[in-house]
Design a protein around this motif. Structure first.
Motif, PDB file in Angstrom:
ATOM      1  N   VAL A 260       0.777  -1.353  -0.166  1.00 60.26           N
ATOM      2  CA  VAL A 260      -0.070  -0.094  -0.048  1.00 60.26           C
ATOM      3  C   VAL A 260       0.953   1.361   0.199  1.00 60.26           C
ATOM      4  N   ASN A 261       1.780   1.025   0.660  1.00 59.17           N
ATOM      5  CA  ASN A 261       2.898   2.488   0.580  1.00 59.17           C
ATOM      6  C   ASN A 261       3.635   2.476  -0.606  1.00 59.17           C
ATOM      7  N   LEU A 262       3.891   1.490  -1.412  1.00 60.99           N
ATOM      8  CA  LEU A 262       4.476   1.500  -2.723  1.00 60.99           C
ATOM      9  C   LEU A 262       3.234   2.011  -3.893  1.00 60.99           C
ATOM     10  N   VAL A 263       2.318   1.568  -3.728  1.00 64.11           N
ATOM     11  CA  VAL A 263       1.209   2.023  -4.602  1.00 64.11           C
ATOM     12  C   VAL A 263       0.619   3.530  -4.210  1.00 64.11           C
ATOM     13  N   GLY A 264       0.312   3.513  -3.050  1.00 60.25           N
ATOM     14  CA  GLY A 264      -0.047   4.931  -2.490  1.00 60.25           C
ATOM     15  C   GLY A 264      -1.632   5.145  -2.688  1.00 60.25           C
ATOM     16  N   GLY A 265      -2.268   6.375  -2.372  1.00 58.50           N
ATOM     17  CA  GLY A 265      -3.545   6.665  -2.532  1.00 58.50           C
ATOM     18  C   GLY A 265      -4.361   5.841  -1.431  1.00 58.50           C
ATOM     19  N   ASN A 266      -5.515   5.595  -1.963  1.00 58.85           N
ATOM     20  CA  ASN A 266      -6.526   4.824  -1.211  1.00 58.85           C
ATOM     21  C   ASN A 266      -6.947   3.449  -1.727  1.00 58.85           C
ATOM     22  N   VAL A 267      -6.092   2.788  -2.372  1.00 61.72           N
ATOM     23  CA  VAL A 267      -6.061   1.737  -2.944  1.00 61.72           C
ATOM     24  C   VAL A 267      -6.042   0.524  -2.065  1.00 61.72           C
ATOM     25  N   GLU A 268      -7.123  -0.350  -2.161  1.00 59.18           N
ATOM     26  CA  GLU A 268      -7.385  -1.346  -1.149  1.00 59.18           C
ATOM     27  C   GLU A 268      -6.210  -2.504  -1.253  1.00 59.18           C
ATOM     28  N   ALA A 269      -5.913  -2.996  -0.085  1.00 64.37           N
ATOM     29  CA  ALA A 269      -4.804  -3.287   0.103  1.00 64.37           C
ATOM     30  C   ALA A 269      -4.334  -4.758  -0.986  1.00 64.37           C
ATOM     31  N   MET A 270      -5.411  -5.704  -1.051  1.00 62.82           N
ATOM     32  CA  MET A 270      -5.040  -6.929  -2.166  1.00 62.82           C
ATOM     33  C   MET A 270      -5.012  -6.372  -3.513  1.00 62.82           C
ATOM     34  N   ALA A 271      -5.731  -5.202  -3.915  1.00 61.02           N
ATOM     35  CA  ALA A 271      -5.700  -4.633  -5.086  1.00 61.02           C
ATOM     36  C   ALA A 271      -4.127  -4.014  -5.182  1.00 61.02           C
ATOM     37  N   ALA A 272      -3.799  -3.407  -4.231  1.00 61.61           N
ATOM     38  CA  ALA A 272      -2.348  -2.817  -4.018  1.00 61.61           C
ATOM     39  C   ALA A 272      -1.380  -3.962  -4.173  1.00 61.61           C
ATOM     40  N   VAL A 273      -1.231  -5.028  -3.614  1.00 67.70           N
ATOM     41  CA  VAL A 273      -0.560  -6.150  -3.816  1.00 67.70           C
ATOM     42  C   VAL A 273      -0.649  -6.706  -5.040  1.00 67.70           C
ATOM     43  N   ARG A 274      -1.628  -6.711  -5.867  1.00 68.54           N
ATOM     44  CA  ARG A 274      -1.700  -7.274  -7.162  1.00 68.54           C
ATOM     45  C   ARG A 274      -0.827  -6.369  -8.355  1.00 68.54           C
ATOM     46  N   GLN A 275      -1.270  -4.989  -7.966  1.00 70.31           N
ATOM     47  CA  GLN A 275      -0.604  -4.053  -8.720  1.00 70.31           C
ATOM     48  C   GLN A 275       0.927  -3.674  -8.506  1.00 70.31           C
ATOM     49  N   ALA A 276       1.282  -3.767  -7.343  1.00 68.60           N
ATOM     50  CA  ALA A 276       2.820  -3.745  -6.963  1.00 68.60           C
ATOM     51  C   ALA A 276       3.548  -4.900  -7.370  1.00 68.60           C
ATOM     52  N   THR A 277       3.301  -5.993  -7.369  1.00 64.87           N
ATOM     53  CA  THR A 277       3.904  -7.256  -7.788  1.00 64.87           C
ATOM     54  C   THR A 277       3.829  -7.515  -9.167  1.00 64.87           C
ATOM     55  N   GLY A 278       3.305  -6.697  -9.813  1.00 65.41           N
ATOM     56  CA  GLY A 278       3.548  -6.941 -11.339  1.00 65.41           C
ATOM     57  C   GLY A 278       3.235  -8.249 -11.946  1.00 65.41           C
ATOM     58  N   TRP A 279       4.193  -9.173 -12.665  1.00 63.81           N
ATOM     59  CA  TRP A 279       3.609 -10.262 -13.060  1.00 63.81           C
ATOM     60  C   TRP A 279       3.630 -11.334 -12.293  1.00 63.81           C
ATOM     61  N   LEU A 280       4.007 -10.999 -10.987  1.00 60.38           N
ATOM     62  CA  LEU A 280       3.793 -12.218  -9.966  1.00 60.38           C
ATOM     63  C   LEU A 280       2.224 -11.994  -9.155  1.00 60.38           C
ATOM     64  N   GLY A 281       1.763 -10.924  -9.556  1.00 60.38           N
ATOM     65  CA  GLY A 281       0.415 -10.613  -8.996  1.00 60.38           C
ATOM     66  C   GLY A 281      -0.776 -11.760  -9.063  1.00 60.38           C
TER      67      GLY A 281
END
Length: 464
Positions: A260-281
């Motif tokens: 969540v700190n990498l993505v920033g904003g008010n993105v929900e945690a699991m959505a942030a995980v998928r976005q921040a981990t790219g191909w691994l998401g």
């Protein structure tokens, strides 16, 4: 002594009966992988994000609060786990030694509701995730599929749960470590390490969440260590459980916080995980789905053992076997699926809040259980008496212990903060529910006094 048949077949052949020495098996190291894998779950990832996302802590102070909270709470979880090899019975059956045969029903009722609540909530969640992974499968069918898979794991029982978590620990651990590497090796926001600030209230609130997270597992930890040989002692089961539970949960909490700190904003945690981990998401989402189902198998297993314990309380001559456990599992599956399919989103949210509120009743139970086992009974119980119709030396109803238990609940009310109630001192530490701390202290002081003024200090007879 109770029946001592040898285990046979794929399905665990016991329910709540005592596990004799001839049937003890397994390695104490499996407690590490069990509790490590169990705690790498989406809920842990989402909860970890609260430290910075809600309480506004910076990365370093959030890390220290998360680590300290889980290490502290993990002590209580590990101390209950270490009881299993010594008593050889499920945790809720053992509660008869503190509360009496009928007195233990109150605690059993609370824990059963919590088990069932988490089972229903998780099959609802797994249904949505399965539908997300396989859009062609409608949510109702996906919900039933998730419930059936979790039930199958719970029905097969103890050994299979340990084996699947042993494999899962390596897979989930490696996946999260790889995901952490993917996140931290990409360009970080300029204020990634500086965003937020240290605050005592935010730090303590995060600490409390971690501690209560671990303590909430206490009512069924010895269920998964009771087949180990008594010769493993106390220290090794404690250490492996503590390390597994702490390492798994801390990793999951930190994973959510970093995302969540990498993505920033008010993105929900699991959505942030998928976005921040790219191909691994996408891979992580599938692994989290499998983890939900495996963990939910444990919820069903615990719920069934608690229900059987409640029924057997009124039928002391009844010796439930594997078939009974399968039947109860089927009934729980049917009822839970019907509730999950009929429930609205608001009802599920209400149910989750109710479960979280009920965790308050586990705190005084945990203190009573640990003090009784380690200090009063000196790690020895009369197993025969626990199963006797009249409760043996432990009686049918221990009024003094129940009084201490109720006091341990009531003292929390002025400091409690949940979806249904806010006490007058709930904001004594802004954002932190400190009611559990009050209960730990009060119950920890009252219970020994209660025992010293009764005959509970008498040494327990040998097990056999």
């Amino acid at each position: 002594m109770r029946s001592q048949t040898q285990p046979s077949g794929l399905i665990e052949d016991k329910s709540i009966d005592y596990v004799p020495a001839s049937e003890r098996h397994g390695e104490v190291k499996s407690l590490f992988t069990l509790w490590f894998c169990t705690n790498i779950a989406p809920l842990a990832v989402v909860t970890g994000a609260i430290a910075t996302h809600t309480f506004g802590l910076n990365i370093l102070s959030a890390m220290t609060a998360i680590i300290a909270g889980h290490m502290f709470g993990g002590v209580f979880l590990a101390l209950t786990s270490a009881q299993g090899p010594q008593v050889g019975i499920p945790q809720m059956v053992q509660s008869r030694a503190q509360f009496g045969r009928y007195g233990s029903l109150l605690v059993i009722a609370f824990t059963t509701v919590i088990y069932l609540g988490f089972f229903i909530s998780n099959i609802t969640l797994s249904g949505k995730v399965i539908n997300n992974v396989l859009p062609a499968l409608p949510v109702p069918y996906a919900t039933v599929l998730g419930a059936l898979l979790a039930t199958a794991i719970g029905v097969v029982g103890y050994s299979f749960i340990h084996k699947i978590n042993k494999l899962g620990a390596w897979v989930m651990g490696a996946a999260l470590l790889l995901g952490m590497a993917v996140m931290l090796t990409q360009p970080l926001p300029g204020d990634f390490w500086l965003r937020g600030r240290f605050s005592l209230s935010g730090w303590f609130a995060t600490f409390c969440i971690g501690a209560v997270w671990q303590i909430s597992f206490s009512p069924y930890t010895s269920d998964y260590s009771r087949y180990l040989p008594a010769e493993v002692g106390i220290r090794r089961p404690f250490l492996y459980t503590w390390l597994g539970a702490c390492c798994g949960t801390i990793l999951a909490f930190l994973f959510g916080m970093v995302a969540v700190n990498l993505v920033g904003g008010n993105v929900e945690a699991m959505a942030a995980v998928r976005q921040a981990t790219g191909w691994l998401g996408p891979v992580l989402m599938v692994l989290f789905l499998i983890n939900i189902i495996c963990h939910n198998g444990m919820n069903l297993y615990g719920a069934v053992l608690s229900l059987i314990t409640a029924v057997q309380t009124f039928m002391p001559r009844w010796q439930p076997n594997a078939q009974v456990r399968v039947l109860f599992s089927a009934l729980v599956l049917l009822g839970s699926v019907l509730v999950a399919l009929a429930a609205s989103a608001n009802f599920v949210s209400f149910f989750i809040n109710l479960i979280l509120a009920l965790i308050a009743v586990l705190i005084p139970w945990c203190m009573i259980n640990l003090i009784d086992f380690y200090l009063i009974r000196k790690q020895r119980y009369d197993i025969e008496a626990i199963f006797r119709a009249d409760g043996g030396r432990y009686g049918l109803l221990n009024g003094r212990v129940l009084a201490v238990y109720f006091v341990g609940i009531v003292v929390q009310l002025p400091f409690m903060e949940n979806a249904f109630f806010s006490g007058p001192y709930s904001q004594l530490v802004p954002g932190a529910d400190i009611s559990w701390v009050i209960s730990l202290v009060v119950t920890g002081l009252l219970y020994p006094l209660c025992c010293w003024r009764s005959d509970l200090r008498l040494a327990a007879a040998p097990r056999e």
